[in-house]
Write an enzyme that holds these catalytic residues in place. Structure first.
Site, PDB file in Angstrom:
ATOM      1  CG  ASP A  45      -0.293  -0.448   2.507  1.00 54.65           C
ATOM      2  OD1 ASP A  45       0.953  -0.441   2.577  1.00 54.65           O
ATOM      3  OD2 ASP A  45      -1.014  -0.790   3.456  1.00 54.65           O
ATOM      4  CG  ASN A  71      -8.558  -1.776  12.612  1.00 54.99           C
ATOM      5  OD1 ASN A  71      -7.626  -2.407  12.115  1.00 54.99           O
ATOM      6  ND2 ASN A  71      -9.045  -0.678  12.067  1.00 54.99           N
ATOM      7  CG  HIS A  95      -5.623  -2.261   9.342  1.00 59.35           C
ATOM      8  ND1 HIS A  95      -5.727  -0.970   9.791  1.00 59.35           N
ATOM      9  CD2 HIS A  95      -4.297  -2.551   9.430  1.00 59.35           C
ATOM     10  CE1 HIS A  95      -4.536  -0.515  10.119  1.00 59.35           C
ATOM     11  NE2 HIS A  95      -3.659  -1.456   9.921  1.00 59.35           N
ATOM     12  CD  GLU A 116      -8.552   0.776   8.216  1.00 56.96           C
ATOM     13  OE1 GLU A 116      -8.625  -0.028   9.165  1.00 56.96           O
ATOM     14  OE2 GLU A 116      -7.726   1.709   8.195  1.00 56.96           O
TER      15      GLU A 116
HETATM   16  P1  PGA Z   1       2.557  -1.706  12.935  1.00 55.85           P
HETATM   17  O1  PGA Z   1       1.353  -1.588  11.902  1.00 55.85           O
HETATM   18  O2  PGA Z   1       3.505  -2.718  12.337  1.00 55.85           O
HETATM   19  O3  PGA Z   1       3.151  -0.347  12.975  1.00 55.85           O
HETATM   20  O4  PGA Z   1       1.965  -2.181  14.223  1.00 55.85           O
HETATM   21  C1  PGA Z   1       0.787  -2.742  11.420  1.00 55.85           C
HETATM   22  C2  PGA Z   1      -0.411  -2.409  10.570  1.00 55.85           C
HETATM   23  O5  PGA Z   1      -1.126  -1.447  10.897  1.00 55.85           O
HETATM   24  O6  PGA Z   1      -0.646  -3.124   9.574  1.00 55.85           O
END
Ligand code: PGA
Length: 247
Positions: A67, A136, A138, A143
């Site tokens: 992304d 959450n 995702h 999301e």
């Molecule tokens: P993080 O993010 O590795 O900074 O915890 C993971 C994500 O949101 O996919």
């Protein structure tokens, strides 16, 4: 779905890096699916270390990232392209032309999502995809939703993700509100998937991902339907599984 729990972040990172290293050794012209965020940094450090030790050769490797924020490109130190250059690509012998991140500054974002999806197909698909996971549930920027998102698409980020990202930006106004993201369908087509998570904040969502119902409310739960998923977590992120499943 295979769930591996490690004692700490270092061990988690090393285990994930070993899978990617094995892929590069077995198939030198493989397609690696890569992720950004704080979780994969240690994994990339191991890959850099093994490249420097002469164990890994990335000269034929191709990569596709999950992304990118709409409106940012490599000139912004918050773009995912910048992150990948600084945390991995600048330190290994990969040809930058073989590294792909969605173009967040494309004039036509809908056309960019189509181009990115076609690009993945033209590379022959992803051999192994690395994933982090949001609190959450995702994966990439997919999301919690009413339905599983299919292909690479433009995403409106949720308030919780915008809040979580705010720590990286000077002000709330600077936090991007939209992104280009591979869809769940794109991710599910990877031949192998490795998801990494560490820390107590990820414990509940790791339990939901592995043992909860398969629902678009927990995007990562779709992975239960994939034939080759390895989830690697540290002791903290394993805590809810240990508590509910008795180890
Ligand atoms: P993080 O993010 O590795 O900074 O915890 C993971 C994500 O949101 O996919």
């Amino acid at each position: 779905m295979k769930l591996i729990h490690c004692k700490d972040y270092q061990e988690m990172s090393k285990k994930a890096a070993e899978i990617f290293a094995a892929q590069v050794i077995l198939k030198p012209d493989c397609v690696l699916g890569l992720a950004t965020g704080s979780t994969p940094v240690g994994t990339y450090e191991h890959l850099i270390e093994w490249y420097k030790a002469g164990i890994l050769d990335f000269s034929q490797v191709k990569t596709v990232n999950l992304d990118e924020y709409v409106g940012l490109d490599e000139t912004s130190d918050q773009s995912y392209r910048y992150f990948m250059n600084h945390n991995l690509f600048d330190h290994i012998n990969i040809d930058k032309a073989n590294t792909n991140v969605p173009n967040g500054k494309a004039p036509d974002i809908a056309a960019e999502t189509d181009r990115y999806e076609a690009l993945i197909k033209s590379l022959g698909g992803i051999d192994v995809q690395l994933l982090g996971i949001g609190n959450n549930g995702h994966i990439a920027f997919n999301e919690p939703h009413d339905a599983f998102d299919g292909r690479t698409h433009e995403v409106q980020l949720t308030e919780s993700t915008i809040q979580a990202n705010a720590r990286f930006f000077a002000s709330m106004d600077d936090v991007p509100k939209r992104a280009v993201s591979m869809g769940i369908g794109t991710i599910m087509q990877a031949r192998k998937i490795v998801l990494i998570a560490n820390g107590p904040k990820k414990a509940d969502i790791i339990y939901e991902t592995c043992f909860g119902p398969i629902t678009p409310n927990v995007p990562a739960s779709a992975l239960q339907l994939h034939p080759d998923v390895t989830i690697i977590v540290d002791e903290d992120a394993y805590a809810a599984v240990a508590a509910k499943c008795g180890k």
